[in-house]
Design a protein around this motif. Structure first.
Motif, PDB file in Angstrom:
ATOM      1  N   HIS A 304     -17.755  -7.299  10.385  1.00  0.00           N
ATOM      2  CA  HIS A 304     -16.403  -6.912  10.757  1.00  0.00           C
ATOM      3  C   HIS A 304     -16.283  -6.883  12.278  1.00  0.00           C
ATOM      4  N   TYR A 308     -10.881  -5.308  12.894  1.00  0.00           N
ATOM      5  CA  TYR A 308     -11.027  -4.657  11.592  1.00  0.00           C
ATOM      6  C   TYR A 308     -11.126  -3.146  11.772  1.00  0.00           C
ATOM      7  N   SER A 311      -7.793  -1.588  12.913  1.00  0.00           N
ATOM      8  CA  SER A 311      -6.811  -1.521  11.830  1.00  0.00           C
ATOM      9  C   SER A 311      -7.202  -0.443  10.827  1.00  0.00           C
ATOM     10  N   GLU A 360      -3.072  -9.567  12.152  1.00  0.00           N
ATOM     11  CA  GLU A 360      -3.676 -10.099  10.925  1.00  0.00           C
ATOM     12  C   GLU A 360      -4.517  -9.036  10.223  1.00  0.00           C
ATOM     13  N   ALA A 361      -5.264  -8.254  11.014  1.00  0.00           N
ATOM     14  CA  ALA A 361      -6.097  -7.209  10.420  1.00  0.00           C
ATOM     15  C   ALA A 361      -5.240  -6.126   9.771  1.00  0.00           C
ATOM     16  N   ALA A 364      -3.781  -7.563   6.508  1.00  0.00           N
ATOM     17  CA  ALA A 364      -4.817  -7.665   5.468  1.00  0.00           C
ATOM     18  C   ALA A 364      -5.078  -6.304   4.832  1.00  0.00           C
ATOM     19  N   ARG A 365      -5.143  -5.273   5.664  1.00  0.00           N
ATOM     20  CA  ARG A 365      -5.404  -3.930   5.135  1.00  0.00           C
ATOM     21  C   ARG A 365      -4.217  -3.436   4.313  1.00  0.00           C
ATOM     22  N   ALA A 367      -2.253  -5.243   2.636  1.00  0.00           N
ATOM     23  CA  ALA A 367      -2.265  -6.018   1.398  1.00  0.00           C
ATOM     24  C   ALA A 367      -3.387  -5.620   0.459  1.00  0.00           C
ATOM     25  N   LEU A 369      -6.641  -5.974   1.107  1.00  0.00           N
ATOM     26  CA  LEU A 369      -7.818  -6.837   1.206  1.00  0.00           C
ATOM     27  C   LEU A 369      -8.974  -6.079   1.833  1.00  0.00           C
TER      28      LEU A 369
END
Length: 370
Positions: A304, A308, A311, A360-361, A364-365, A367, A369
């Motif tokens: 990570h 990452y 976020s 993006e991070a 993703a979190r 969502a 992921l």
């Protein structure tokens, strides 16, 4: 505002750590002084500050604590955990005050790296808190899709024109790290600029849904002249974007301070709730992973990057703020209720320092992921 300013037991020796429900925290005389200012002055008026703006008295009192010189050239050297804890204490009590104070080190760090003698002369006043630093450069991330501040070369310096859309601390900050794009050379010019400059810099008030107390304005620049000796760096756009967001700690003290304060509030109301205890454990784990020499987080959970971890810290702050609202109940919907300070600040944290990789991070979190 009912904030646990220091959530541990008796003080230990300088630099020692003591247990708390959110993991170990350092003890240090600076933290005692910052904690007293937070407890006696900042926390009790947080809702009013959020509505009406950070008063100068907050910064004056924090200057006396030594906060503004921590780990700056000529200032007080402390462990990184102590400096982070100081900002966590402020962020948990008053996110608007934290936003202003946390940006103070930015121009000082750029000045130190610049190698410019004229800029280095500004450091003693920044270290002592006689001048307060700020930043207005996030807008360069949008170029070339959107240009807000353009610069062009002139004899002996640079001319800045356009609008810097976000600048916090108006009326309190008097030294700002400002950036603009030289489109012809595809370069970003970072300069240290004195404020106010009424003839060429005009502040346009903004009404924000979150952190409105941080005195955030747009700066309209009309022929602002900056001499070469006030330029901290000129760097290619592509080079800067490639490393945007890589500097700094793996998690933001503002996120962790808010998460600790909000989750602590909820736990105080429902101390036996297992889900709140799980949330506290998760906050403690992230603080442990992100602390220590090097990138402890990478060592414990490889694969990570820093985006990452940031976020993840913001996600914890959002969840903790929501938990505080739930624990408070219907009264938490009142605009001047203390938990609303955290709820709105959590919204802000999701867009702070929003580079493409951090966005993006976050997505993703959100969502779900891994």
């Amino acid at each position: 505002m009912n904030v646990a300013v220091r959530d541990h037991g008796p003080a230990g020796p300088d630099g020692a750590t003591v247990p708390s429900r959110f993991g170990p925290v350092p003890d240090h005389p600076v933290l005692d002084r910052v904690g007293e200012v937070v407890r006696s002055m900042i926390a009790p008026v947080a809702p009013a500050t959020d509505a009406r703006g950070v008063p100068r008295d907050h910064l004056t009192a924090l200057t006396g604590s030594g906060l503004f010189g921590l780990n700056l050239p000529g200032g007080t050297r402390v462990p990184a955990a102590v400096a982070a804890e100081a900002q966590e204490l402020i962020a948990g009590a008053c996110p608007s005050t934290h936003l202003i104070t946390s940006q103070h080190t930015t121009p000082a760090q750029w000045i130190d790296r610049s190698g410019q003698p004229a800029l280095h002369e500004l450091l003693p006043d920044l270290v002592a808190g006689r001048r307060i630093g700020g930043a207005a450069f996030g807008h360069v991330r949008t170029w070339p899709g959107r240009t807000t501040v353009r610069v062009r070369r002139e004899p002996g310096g640079w001319r800045f024109d356009g609008v810097a859309p976000w600048f916090s601390g108006h009326g309190l900050v008097d030294l700002v790290l400002l950036a603009g794009v030289d489109e012809r050379e595809r370069a970003i010019v970072f300069a240290v600029v004195d404020l106010p400059q009424p003839a060429t810099v005009r502040a346009v008030p903004l009404r924000l849904a979150a952190i409105d107390g941080a005195r955030t304005v747009a700066l309209e620049l009309d022929g602002l002249a900056v001499p070469d000796e006030r330029v901290a760096q000129v760097v290619g756009v592509d080079e800067w974007k490639a490393r945007d967001g890589l500097d700094g700690p793996p998690v933001y003290p503002g996120s962790m301070g808010l998460a600790r304060a909000a989750a602590g509030y909820a736990l105080d109301r429902f101390p036996d709730n297992p889900d709140l205890r799980h949330l506290a454990d998760e906050i403690a784990l992230l603080r442990t992973l992100a602390s220590g020499p090097g990138n402890a987080a990478e060592a414990r959970e490889p694969g990570h990057d820093v985006f990452y971890w940031r976020s993840r810290s913001v996600n914890l702050a959002v969840r903790a703020a929501n938990a505080a609202v739930v624990a408070r109940g219907g009264a938490g919907l009142l605009a001047d209720d203390p938990v609303q300070v955290w709820a709105r600040a959590a919204l802000f944290l999701q867009v702070r320092g929003l580079s493409p990789r951090l966005r993006e991070a976050h997505l993703a979190r959100l969502a779900g992921l891994p």
